[in-house]
Motif scaffolding. Structure first.
Motif, short mmCIF file in Angstrom:
data_model
loop_
_atom_site.label_atom_id
_atom_site.label_comp_id
_atom_site.label_asym_id
_atom_site.label_seq_id
_atom_site.Cartn_x
_atom_site.Cartn_y
_atom_site.Cartn_z
N ARG A 42 20.40 -76.02 30.89
CA ARG A 42 19.92 -74.85 31.63
C ARG A 42 19.71 -73.68 30.66
N PRO A 43 18.65 -73.72 29.86
CA PRO A 43 18.42 -72.64 28.89
C PRO A 43 17.87 -71.38 29.56
N VAL A 44 18.04 -70.27 28.87
CA VAL A 44 17.46 -69.00 29.31
C VAL A 44 15.98 -69.00 28.90
N VAL A 45 15.09 -68.67 29.84
CA VAL A 45 13.66 -68.62 29.56
C VAL A 45 13.11 -67.24 29.94
N VAL A 72 13.65 -62.51 33.02
CA VAL A 72 14.48 -63.48 32.32
C VAL A 72 15.23 -64.27 33.37
N THR A 73 15.20 -65.61 33.25
CA THR A 73 15.87 -66.48 34.20
C THR A 73 16.35 -67.73 33.49
N ARG A 74 16.99 -68.63 34.21
CA ARG A 74 17.41 -69.93 33.68
C ARG A 74 16.66 -71.02 34.42
N LYS A 75 16.47 -72.15 33.75
CA LYS A 75 15.83 -73.27 34.41
C LYS A 75 16.56 -74.55 34.03
N ASN A 76 16.46 -75.55 34.90
CA ASN A 76 17.04 -76.84 34.63
C ASN A 76 16.03 -77.67 33.86
N ARG A 133 6.48 -76.24 31.68
CA ARG A 133 6.60 -74.79 31.72
C ARG A 133 6.74 -74.30 33.15
N LEU A 134 7.63 -73.36 33.34
CA LEU A 134 7.94 -72.83 34.65
C LEU A 134 6.92 -71.75 35.02
N VAL A 135 6.43 -71.79 36.27
CA VAL A 135 5.54 -70.75 36.78
C VAL A 135 6.10 -70.30 38.12
N LEU A 136 6.44 -69.00 38.22
CA LEU A 136 6.98 -68.43 39.45
C LEU A 136 6.13 -67.24 39.86
#
Length: 54
Positions: free
Chosen positions: A7-10, A23-27, A34-37
């Motif tokens: 669960r790194p900080v991205v 700044v958030t964390r992802k699994n 790549r995370l897109v929110l």
């Protein structure tokens, strides 16, 4: 207690080009891409997609 590498900080940067970041964390195991929110960009004044930067 050690931080898990699963669960790194991205950093999420706005796609509107305003330079706003979140700044958030992802699994990493369940979401390796790549995370897109969709988050609120206070400079643009609307909700826009925020993409993970590496």
């Amino acid at each position: 207690m050690a931080r898990s590498s699963a669960r790194p900080v991205v950093t999420l940067r706005s796609t509107a080009g305003t330079g706003v970041t979140y700044v958030t964390r992802k699994n990493r195991l369940s979401d390796p891409d790549r995370l897109v929110l969709r988050k609120y960009d206070r400079v643009a004044g609307e909700h826009v997609p925020f993409r993970e930067e590496r």
